[in-house]
Structure formats: structure tokens, C-alpha cells
Design a protein around this motif. Structure first.
Motif, PDB file in Angstrom:
ATOM      1  N   VAL A  20      49.489 -16.250 -22.660  1.00  0.00           N
ATOM      2  CA  VAL A  20      48.235 -16.891 -22.255  1.00  0.00           C
ATOM      3  C   VAL A  20      48.494 -18.317 -21.785  1.00  0.00           C
ATOM      4  O   VAL A  20      47.992 -18.753 -20.753  1.00  0.00           O
ATOM      5  CB  VAL A  20      47.218 -16.899 -23.417  1.00  0.00           C
ATOM      6  CG1 VAL A  20      45.947 -17.639 -23.033  1.00  0.00           C
ATOM      7  CG2 VAL A  20      46.912 -15.475 -23.864  1.00  0.00           C
ATOM      8  N   ARG A  21      49.314 -19.044 -22.566  1.00  0.00           N
ATOM      9  CA  ARG A  21      49.555 -20.462 -22.273  1.00  0.00           C
ATOM     10  C   ARG A  21      50.933 -20.846 -22.762  1.00  0.00           C
ATOM     11  O   ARG A  21      51.436 -20.305 -23.745  1.00  0.00           O
ATOM     12  CB  ARG A  21      48.482 -21.286 -23.002  1.00  0.00           C
ATOM     13  CG  ARG A  21      48.579 -22.774 -22.774  1.00  0.00           C
ATOM     14  CD  ARG A  21      47.330 -23.460 -23.300  1.00  0.00           C
ATOM     15  NE  ARG A  21      47.343 -23.565 -24.743  1.00  0.00           N
ATOM     16  CZ  ARG A  21      47.452 -24.707 -25.407  1.00  0.00           C
ATOM     17  NH1 ARG A  21      47.547 -25.840 -24.753  1.00  0.00           N
ATOM     18  NH2 ARG A  21      47.437 -24.730 -26.708  1.00  0.00           N
ATOM     19  N   TYR A  62      51.428 -10.644 -24.011  1.00  0.00           N
ATOM     20  CA  TYR A  62      50.850 -11.244 -22.813  1.00  0.00           C
ATOM     21  C   TYR A  62      50.805 -12.745 -23.055  1.00  0.00           C
ATOM     22  O   TYR A  62      50.201 -13.200 -24.034  1.00  0.00           O
ATOM     23  CB  TYR A  62      49.439 -10.704 -22.558  1.00  0.00           C
ATOM     24  CG  TYR A  62      48.731 -11.408 -21.413  1.00  0.00           C
ATOM     25  CD1 TYR A  62      49.057 -11.121 -20.097  1.00  0.00           C
ATOM     26  CD2 TYR A  62      47.754 -12.363 -21.662  1.00  0.00           C
ATOM     27  CE1 TYR A  62      48.424 -11.766 -19.047  1.00  0.00           C
ATOM     28  CE2 TYR A  62      47.112 -13.014 -20.616  1.00  0.00           C
ATOM     29  CZ  TYR A  62      47.457 -12.709 -19.316  1.00  0.00           C
ATOM     30  OH  TYR A  62      46.827 -13.338 -18.277  1.00  0.00           O
ATOM     31  N   ARG A  71      55.184 -21.661 -22.373  1.00  0.00           N
ATOM     32  CA  ARG A  71      56.375 -20.975 -21.851  1.00  0.00           C
ATOM     33  C   ARG A  71      57.159 -20.421 -23.032  1.00  0.00           C
ATOM     34  O   ARG A  71      57.523 -21.155 -23.955  1.00  0.00           O
ATOM     35  CB  ARG A  71      57.243 -21.960 -21.072  1.00  0.00           C
ATOM     36  CG  ARG A  71      58.362 -21.306 -20.337  1.00  0.00           C
ATOM     37  CD  ARG A  71      58.254 -21.593 -18.836  1.00  0.00           C
ATOM     38  NE  ARG A  71      59.227 -20.791 -18.107  1.00  0.00           N
ATOM     39  CZ  ARG A  71      58.898 -19.785 -17.318  1.00  0.00           C
ATOM     40  NH1 ARG A  71      57.645 -19.457 -17.145  1.00  0.00           N
ATOM     41  NH2 ARG A  71      59.821 -19.103 -16.685  1.00  0.00           N
ATOM     42  N   PRO A  79      52.374 -18.188 -18.359  1.00  0.00           N
ATOM     43  CA  PRO A  79      51.010 -17.662 -18.327  1.00  0.00           C
ATOM     44  C   PRO A  79      50.862 -16.518 -17.325  1.00  0.00           C
ATOM     45  O   PRO A  79      51.301 -16.609 -16.189  1.00  0.00           O
ATOM     46  CB  PRO A  79      50.174 -18.871 -17.909  1.00  0.00           C
ATOM     47  CG  PRO A  79      50.982 -20.047 -18.359  1.00  0.00           C
ATOM     48  CD  PRO A  79      52.410 -19.639 -18.180  1.00  0.00           C
ATOM     49  N   GLY A  80      50.269 -15.427 -17.795  1.00  0.00           N
ATOM     50  CA  GLY A  80      50.040 -14.255 -16.955  1.00  0.00           C
ATOM     51  C   GLY A  80      51.157 -13.229 -17.011  1.00  0.00           C
ATOM     52  O   GLY A  80      51.006 -12.124 -16.497  1.00  0.00           O
ATOM     53  N   ASP A  81      52.279 -13.559 -17.654  1.00  0.00           N
ATOM     54  CA  ASP A  81      53.403 -12.619 -17.741  1.00  0.00           C
ATOM     55  C   ASP A  81      53.244 -11.678 -18.934  1.00  0.00           C
ATOM     56  O   ASP A  81      52.703 -12.057 -19.977  1.00  0.00           O
ATOM     57  CB  ASP A  81      54.727 -13.372 -17.907  1.00  0.00           C
ATOM     58  CG  ASP A  81      55.144 -14.113 -16.655  1.00  0.00           C
ATOM     59  OD1 ASP A  81      54.689 -13.746 -15.547  1.00  0.00           O
ATOM     60  OD2 ASP A  81      55.932 -15.071 -16.786  1.00  0.00           O
ATOM     61  N   PHE A  82      53.740 -10.464 -18.765  1.00  0.00           N
ATOM     62  CA  PHE A  82      53.801  -9.478 -19.838  1.00  0.00           C
ATOM     63  C   PHE A  82      55.257  -9.300 -20.239  1.00  0.00           C
ATOM     64  O   PHE A  82      56.149  -9.305 -19.389  1.00  0.00           O
ATOM     65  CB  PHE A  82      53.265  -8.120 -19.372  1.00  0.00           C
ATOM     66  CG  PHE A  82      51.787  -8.068 -19.200  1.00  0.00           C
ATOM     67  CD1 PHE A  82      50.973  -7.667 -20.239  1.00  0.00           C
ATOM     68  CD2 PHE A  82      51.213  -8.415 -17.991  1.00  0.00           C
ATOM     69  CE1 PHE A  82      49.597  -7.610 -20.074  1.00  0.00           C
ATOM     70  CE2 PHE A  82      49.837  -8.366 -17.811  1.00  0.00           C
ATOM     71  CZ  PHE A  82      49.025  -7.965 -18.857  1.00  0.00           C
TER      72      PHE A  82
END
Length: 89
Positions: free
Chosen positions: A11-12, A9, A14, A31-34
């Protein structure tokens, strides 16, 4: 070799991921991608932006040591193409 699955996951920052027998697939995550990494899939994880650190949470389905260094030359940089058996649009 372990049969562990891995989920990251972001968080911060790229992150860039390459995978495939010759690291022929590439995708980026922010951020926010799994990111899902199936067992036994050769892959490479890297920071897509050298001026900003990447922070990620890593979860694995087991505790076996799973890093196996392969003698594969990275084709970096590459064109994003995420169509493989594990990552379909």
C-alpha cells in the motif's frame, strides 16, 4: 507445516524480500505491487527504507500458523535477482 500460499499487496513504502534456500534471491516492491510467496519457500520480509514505514495487505490461503524461524544468516544487502521457479520475468 502448513501448505499456505501468501500474497502481499504493498500500500505504502518500499519493501524488500529475500527468498531461496539461502535467501539468495532479492527483489523490492513499492505501492501497487503484489508479491506472491509459495508454500514452503524460505523467505525474509523487511523494510527497504528505514526512514519510511511499509504498509501492506497480507492474504493467506489458510489459517494454519505458518511462521517457522530458520537459522539462516541474511546475506543482506544483495543484488536484485528475481529469476527462480516462482518469479520469472
Amino acid at each position: 507445516m502448513a501448505n499456505s500460499k501468501t500474497v502481499l499487496y504493498i500500500v505504502r513504502g518500499r519493501a524488500r524480500f529475500r527468498w531461496g534456500e539461502k535467501l539468495e534471491y532479492v527483489a523490492e516492491a513499492g505501492p501497487g505491487d503484489f508479491i506472491y510467496v509459495p508454500p514452503f519457500v524460505p523467505h525474509q520480509e523487511m523494510n527497504a527504507r528505514p526512514d519510511e514505514p511499509v504498509e501492506a495487505v497480507v492474504v493467506r490461503s489458510g489459517q494454519d500458523p505458518i511462521v517457522v524461524n530458520l537459522d539462516i544468516e541474511s546475506p543482506e544487502p544483495g543484488t536484485p535477482q528475481t529469476s527462480d521457479p516462482f518469479h520469472r520475468h
